[in-house]
Write a protein that holds these residues in place. Sequence first.
Motif, PDB file in Angstrom:
ATOM      1  N   UNK B  94       0.827  -1.209   0.000  1.00 46.07           N
ATOM      2  CA  UNK B  94       0.000   0.000   0.000  1.00 46.07           C
ATOM      3  C   UNK B  94       0.863   1.260   0.000  1.00 46.07           C
ATOM      4  N   UNK B  95       2.058   1.146   0.568  1.00 46.08           N
ATOM      5  CA  UNK B  95       2.964   2.289   0.619  1.00 46.08           C
ATOM      6  C   UNK B  95       3.981   2.281  -0.523  1.00 46.08           C
ATOM      7  N   UNK B  96       3.682   1.515  -1.542  1.00 50.95           N
ATOM      8  CA  UNK B  96       4.446   1.523  -2.798  1.00 50.95           C
ATOM      9  C   UNK B  96       5.884   1.049  -2.625  1.00 50.95           C
ATOM     10  N   UNK B  97       6.072   0.147  -1.667  1.00 55.32           N
ATOM     11  CA  UNK B  97       7.386  -0.489  -1.565  1.00 55.32           C
ATOM     12  C   UNK B  97       7.436  -1.591  -2.621  1.00 55.32           C
ATOM     13  N   UNK B  98       8.508  -1.605  -3.383  1.00 55.67           N
ATOM     14  CA  UNK B  98       8.648  -2.565  -4.464  1.00 55.67           C
ATOM     15  C   UNK B  98       9.548  -3.730  -4.028  1.00 55.67           C
ATOM     16  N   UNK B  99      10.584  -3.387  -3.278  1.00 54.55           N
ATOM     17  CA  UNK B  99      11.601  -4.383  -2.948  1.00 54.55           C
ATOM     18  C   UNK B  99      12.204  -4.011  -1.605  1.00 54.55           C
ATOM     19  N   UNK B 100      12.476  -4.992  -0.788  1.00 55.88           N
ATOM     20  CA  UNK B 100      13.187  -4.772   0.461  1.00 55.88           C
ATOM     21  C   UNK B 100      14.404  -5.682   0.479  1.00 55.88           C
ATOM     22  N   UNK B 101      15.518  -5.098   0.918  1.00 55.16           N
ATOM     23  CA  UNK B 101      16.787  -5.817   0.878  1.00 55.16           C
ATOM     24  C   UNK B 101      17.457  -5.715   2.239  1.00 55.16           C
ATOM     25  N   UNK B 102      18.026  -6.789   2.699  1.00 61.05           N
ATOM     26  CA  UNK B 102      18.824  -6.766   3.916  1.00 61.05           C
ATOM     27  C   UNK B 102      19.979  -7.751   3.755  1.00 61.05           C
ATOM     28  N   UNK B 103      20.922  -7.730   4.699  1.00 60.68           N
ATOM     29  CA  UNK B 103      22.038  -8.634   4.532  1.00 60.68           C
ATOM     30  C   UNK B 103      22.813  -8.866   5.809  1.00 60.68           C
ATOM     31  N   UNK B 104      23.481  -9.980   5.839  1.00 61.13           N
ATOM     32  CA  UNK B 104      24.390 -10.282   6.929  1.00 61.13           C
ATOM     33  C   UNK B 104      25.691 -10.796   6.348  1.00 61.13           C
ATOM     34  N   UNK B 105      26.749 -10.498   7.039  1.00 60.79           N
ATOM     35  CA  UNK B 105      28.053 -11.014   6.639  1.00 60.79           C
ATOM     36  C   UNK B 105      28.699 -11.668   7.846  1.00 60.79           C
ATOM     37  N   UNK B 106      29.663 -12.474   7.591  1.00 63.15           N
ATOM     38  CA  UNK B 106      30.353 -13.081   8.717  1.00 63.15           C
ATOM     39  C   UNK B 106      31.403 -14.067   8.270  1.00 63.15           C
ATOM     40  N   UNK B 107      32.092 -14.579   9.252  1.00 60.33           N
ATOM     41  CA  UNK B 107      33.091 -15.604   8.985  1.00 60.33           C
ATOM     42  C   UNK B 107      32.577 -16.925   9.527  1.00 60.33           C
ATOM     43  N   UNK B 108      32.804 -17.953   8.776  1.00 56.42           N
ATOM     44  CA  UNK B 108      32.430 -19.289   9.238  1.00 56.42           C
ATOM     45  C   UNK B 108      33.623 -20.215   9.083  1.00 56.42           C
ATOM     46  N   UNK B 109      33.622 -21.242   9.919  1.00 56.45           N
ATOM     47  CA  UNK B 109      34.662 -22.269   9.808  1.00 56.45           C
ATOM     48  C   UNK B 109      33.993 -23.536   9.342  1.00 56.45           C
ATOM     49  N   UNK B 110      34.646 -24.187   8.407  1.00 58.43           N
ATOM     50  CA  UNK B 110      34.081 -25.456   7.969  1.00 58.43           C
ATOM     51  C   UNK B 110      34.651 -26.596   8.827  1.00 58.43           C
ATOM     52  N   UNK B 111      34.325 -27.797   8.450  1.00 60.15           N
ATOM     53  CA  UNK B 111      34.722 -28.956   9.258  1.00 60.15           C
ATOM     54  C   UNK B 111      36.231 -29.133   9.345  1.00 60.15           C
ATOM     55  N   UNK B 112      36.918 -28.607   8.340  1.00 57.52           N
ATOM     56  CA  UNK B 112      38.369 -28.763   8.342  1.00 57.52           C
ATOM     57  C   UNK B 112      39.049 -27.645   9.116  1.00 57.52           C
ATOM     58  N   UNK B 113      38.243 -26.691   9.586  1.00 59.47           N
ATOM     59  CA  UNK B 113      38.807 -25.576  10.333  1.00 59.47           C
ATOM     60  C   UNK B 113      39.170 -24.382   9.478  1.00 59.47           C
ATOM     61  N   UNK B 114      38.959 -24.501   8.156  1.00 57.65           N
ATOM     62  CA  UNK B 114      39.246 -23.360   7.285  1.00 57.65           C
ATOM     63  C   UNK B 114      38.181 -22.279   7.480  1.00 57.65           C
ATOM     64  N   UNK B 115      38.627 -21.036   7.404  1.00 54.76           N
ATOM     65  CA  UNK B 115      37.723 -19.896   7.587  1.00 54.76           C
ATOM     66  C   UNK B 115      37.291 -19.348   6.239  1.00 54.76           C
TER      67      UNK B 115
END
Lengths: 481, 245
Positions: B94-115
């Motif tokens: 109703x307020x003429x919003x067409x698209x909404x965008x958000x985001x997160x970033x971060x570091x993760x470690x996999x099973x081998x310990x690599x970041x």
Amino acid sequence: MRGVGWRAIAGRAIGIGGVAAVWVGLAAAPARAAVQNVPCARPFVFTGADVNVVVLPFSAPDEVRVPPGVGEQLAVLVQREVMLAIVKYGRVGSVQLAGRPEQGCTPEAVLAKLVGEQPGAEAQLRPGAGLVLVWGRIYTAEEHLYLQTYVRFLRRGVEETVTVPVGTVRLVARPSAQAFACVPRRIEIDDLRRIHDTASRQALVFDSPDSTSPRPLPTDGAFSYYVLETRGDWMHIREHSGTVEGWIRATASSDTWMLRDRMAELWFVEGAVVYLLARMREAPPGVAQARELAPASGMAALARAADHTMEAYRSQWSRGALDEAGAVSSPSAALALGVPMQLRAMLRLLAPSAELPEAAHVWSGRALERLSWSADAESLHVVATLAATGTGPEPQGSPALAARWRDAQRSMRRALSLEPTNPAVLQTLEATTAAALRATRAAIQMKGTGPPPDTPATRELSRQLDAIRRLRAKAQPGGGG
Amino acid sequence: MFLLLALPPPDAAAQLVRCSAVDEPGYKILLDDIVVEGGTGTLPMLETLKGRLAQNLEQLSVETGLPITVYRCRQRRPPDASVFRRPQVEQLYARQVVLEIWGTTGEVKDDTGDTYHEAQIGYVLIPVRLRSFTSGDPSGALTVQRRADALTIDALVRLVDQANAVPAYALLSAGTRLMRESEFEAARTHLCRAASLLLQGTPSAGDKALAAFAREEAEQALRQLKAASPELATLLPSDACGGVS
């Protein structure tokens, strides 16, 4: 290159709040002139120039930190380097604007003022004159600066179309866009330092390129100058009031790099300037032979120069790109690659005497591969292909010719389905439909005596032609559309 | 790669901070907070994402000519796309919003310990989402999750680059909205272009679904145009989007 002598116009250019008459004098000055540090809130062009390049500061989002002044320094360097490149083409001007987005330093606000849609320009673009607007977005990540340049080119009040006679038929086409984003690029921290150092060096004026005793350029308010001559990377300038004259270094270059190497879009900016100059030199529409009678050295030379710079852009555009390996195939680069291709096609259609390599339809076909969603891309390719295959008087009764026109008409209907109200597409669709109908009837008539009978094909073409004419009539003011 | 998360706790929708920009006139894109997951992580990654998104949105404005303004919605952090339920979406529409965008970033470690660096960008295509509550698909809400293939800054920038996604989603949203408003000519142009953008390169399953939806809507627009205009019915071919591949 030798320049010409210019009479200095009395007065001194000053920034916002200055005397209006001074700006009028500056605006009407003979071209090959430049001005720096003009406030965005009161943008300016040289009305004596056929084409102006206006460069806004490169801006960063509020929350993103960049070294202070980088955006404006980059704009100064871009403006100077572009000026050096375009000064040889004639009546041109370049303007570097300063300020922040909240001070009106947005391309929308600046353009609206320069073309008279909004008040506030110190000098507006005159009707029919060309403008290339350059701006950009920057941000930093660790030791790198990432920038993306945007370019818009136009002639005030002029539809950027090309009209091509094919036999007795006149076809119209235009590029898919007149503004696009260039490929995003990375500049190293060392380059940042060079930008700063170069900007500092360029704020100096020398008695000669060999001199070692520079003087600082005025830094308060706008600084305007005429270009008297160029020598290599140097420009001999005279400041607007005549109080400062000397040589300034115009390129952001060192022994190891040039700004143009990092920003191949500067080639396109130059090419767009020359393209616009060429358009302003061509014969008026409706005079079928005038294009061939235009001075070959003028129009053809400009077309060759524009094509040369567009080729330089094409060959170097991915250098330093964010994703250099994937840039060529990225859909986000479709316009950045496709529009220059379309301009090269249009140059060939406008100046056949330039004898440029590769025909117009080759370039329009390459553009269409990237811009398959664009009705204008389809239309331009149809026009270029017809220009290549049928430029003489239509041979009466040729079935091959009739088939060619019907194919073209089908392609134009496909284009219309993408943008049902595109006026250039409608105009060319009408022309190709009428030509297809005539050619089909002529081909039928050749087979027998007497007037050609109506066939399902001719009846359908006739029906379509009537429909197009009704559509176009409805689209006219007061046409009930 | 797409990641559609499970429904959040019932009060998650209430956590969606209201953005005053929704009251601004005209069509708009809401750019919510871009945050570091868990509140920690590399700041350059965050600034990279913000900077690159700003470039993507500028490109959208320049190249599509859509009369859309981008507004920042600070402190607005959708936990995931599913908080955009019908009441919220109806209000945004109703307020003429067409698209909404958000985001997160971060570091993760996999099973081998690599970041690895990861970025997750969420989109809600408001008109498409609204339609999905009655028609079912596509959902119009999606999260794109990417992992950098290297720890170089260039890899991170490529990670967060949304240059292909943003214009495609904005055009699809605009086209879908225009269909509801019976602006079939403009709708068709935007939908055909969206379909073309969504299918370029190596589209994900989600983008293929959105492209199929765009083409169907474009066909519907064509049928409506033909029904309203005998001239266009005579002229226009039956293809969905002409030569769009």
